[in-house]
Design a protein around this motif. Structure first.
Motif, PDB file in Angstrom:
ATOM      1  N   TYR A   1      -0.496  12.245  -6.818  1.00 52.73           N
ATOM      2  CA  TYR A   1      -1.026  11.906  -5.529  1.00 52.73           C
ATOM      3  C   TYR A   1      -2.621  11.767  -5.921  1.00 52.73           C
ATOM      4  O   TYR A   1      -3.361  12.285  -6.484  1.00 52.73           O
TER       5      TYR A   1
ATOM      6  N   ARG B   1       0.805  -1.115  -0.145  1.00 52.30           N
ATOM      7  CA  ARG B   1      -0.066  -0.022  -0.010  1.00 52.30           C
ATOM      8  C   ARG B   1       0.950   1.179   0.033  1.00 52.30           C
ATOM      9  O   ARG B   1       0.481   2.373  -0.546  1.00 52.30           O
ATOM     10  N   GLU B   2       1.896   1.185   0.553  1.00 51.48           N
ATOM     11  CA  GLU B   2       2.781   2.398   0.891  1.00 51.48           C
ATOM     12  C   GLU B   2       3.552   2.884  -0.382  1.00 51.48           C
ATOM     13  O   GLU B   2       4.045   1.770  -0.998  1.00 51.48           O
ATOM     14  N   HIS B   3       3.497   4.054  -0.643  1.00 56.03           N
ATOM     15  CA  HIS B   3       4.123   4.596  -2.048  1.00 56.03           C
ATOM     16  C   HIS B   3       5.808   4.306  -1.943  1.00 56.03           C
ATOM     17  O   HIS B   3       6.257   3.673  -2.956  1.00 56.03           O
ATOM     18  N   ASP B   4       6.541   4.819  -0.882  1.00 55.25           N
ATOM     19  CA  ASP B   4       7.787   4.580  -0.799  1.00 55.25           C
ATOM     20  C   ASP B   4       8.159   2.918  -0.662  1.00 55.25           C
ATOM     21  O   ASP B   4       9.251   2.492  -1.149  1.00 55.25           O
TER      22      ASP B   4
ATOM     23  N   ARG C   1       6.594   0.388  -2.238  1.00 55.77           N
ATOM     24  CA  ARG C   1       6.455   0.117  -3.433  1.00 55.77           C
ATOM     25  C   ARG C   1       7.526   0.527  -4.422  1.00 55.77           C
ATOM     26  O   ARG C   1       8.234  -0.382  -5.257  1.00 55.77           O
ATOM     27  N   LEU C   2       8.204   1.541  -4.536  1.00 57.06           N
ATOM     28  CA  LEU C   2       9.277   2.177  -5.224  1.00 57.06           C
ATOM     29  C   LEU C   2      10.546   1.425  -4.401  1.00 57.06           C
ATOM     30  O   LEU C   2      11.370   0.908  -5.461  1.00 57.06           O
TER      31      LEU C   2
ATOM     32  N   TRP D   1      -4.481   5.490  -8.017  1.00 53.20           N
ATOM     33  CA  TRP D   1      -4.439   4.274  -7.559  1.00 53.20           C
ATOM     34  C   TRP D   1      -2.823   3.442  -7.700  1.00 53.20           C
ATOM     35  O   TRP D   1      -2.514   2.903  -7.016  1.00 53.20           O
TER      36      TRP D   1
ATOM     37  N   ARG E   1      -0.102   5.254  -7.381  1.00 52.31           N
ATOM     38  CA  ARG E   1       1.032   5.827  -6.499  1.00 52.31           C
ATOM     39  C   ARG E   1       0.798   5.263  -5.155  1.00 52.31           C
ATOM     40  O   ARG E   1       1.729   5.120  -4.608  1.00 52.31           O
ATOM     41  N   GLY E   2      -0.447   4.615  -4.859  1.00 51.63           N
ATOM     42  CA  GLY E   2      -0.659   4.073  -3.446  1.00 51.63           C
ATOM     43  C   GLY E   2      -0.960   4.902  -2.370  1.00 51.63           C
ATOM     44  O   GLY E   2      -1.239   6.186  -2.786  1.00 51.63           O
TER      45      GLY E   2
ATOM     46  N   VAL F   1       5.407   4.209 -11.194  1.00 53.66           N
ATOM     47  CA  VAL F   1       4.756   4.654  -9.849  1.00 53.66           C
ATOM     48  C   VAL F   1       5.641   5.798  -9.466  1.00 53.66           C
ATOM     49  O   VAL F   1       4.879   6.706  -8.570  1.00 53.66           O
TER      50      VAL F   1
END
Length: 138
Positions: A131, A44-47, A49-50, A134, A136-137, A126
């Motif tokens: 912001y 779920r978290e953007h960071d 995911r990256l 979906w 981006r998370g 991503v």
């Protein structure tokens, strides 16, 4: 359908071909790319995911390249006698094990290199997602 037989030493024939080994590794790599996509979108978290996509990209690139280069070197060293894993017990000396390990490393290297461009491209998407998107998370 290719009929397999055994040679005088008990090894399966026909011998492995580089194109067949790399094609099977690439097919496994496509499956791995699908698994990367599923894993990325469960996070779920953007960071995070990256980080997952960057780790997949760089570790896959380095490990896959090393496996592929070493596997191709072993393949070249045992050019006339490329064996399958099930032929391991037909080897007569420790120097013949290279003819079993070479194709395995080539397949593993190809398997690891195929998801790299997918993970890199998805990481760029991503990272540049707006912001609230979906992609981006949270």
């Amino acid at each position: 359908m290719i009929r397999m037989s055994r040679d005088a030493n008990g090894a399966l024939e026909p011998r492995l071909r580089l194109s067949g080994v790399m094609a099977r590794g690439a097919a496994y790599g496509v499956g791995a790319a699908v698994c990367v996509a599923v894993a990325v979108f469960t996070v779920r978290e953007h960071d995070t995911r990256l980080d997952l996509l960057e780790a997949t990209t760089y570790l896959g690139l380095v490990t896959g390249a090393v496996f592929l280069v070493i596997g191709l070197f072993f393949w070249a060293c045992s050019l006339g006698d490329i064996l399958r894993w099930r032929d391991f017990f037909t080897t007569t000396g420790p120097h013949e094990v290279v003819s079993v390990v070479g194709p395995s490393l080539v397949r593993a290297g190809t398997f690891l290199l195929v998801p790299v461009p997918f993970a890199y491209g998805l990481g760029e998407l991503v990272a540049s997602a707006a912001y609230g998107s979906w992609l981006r998370g949270a």
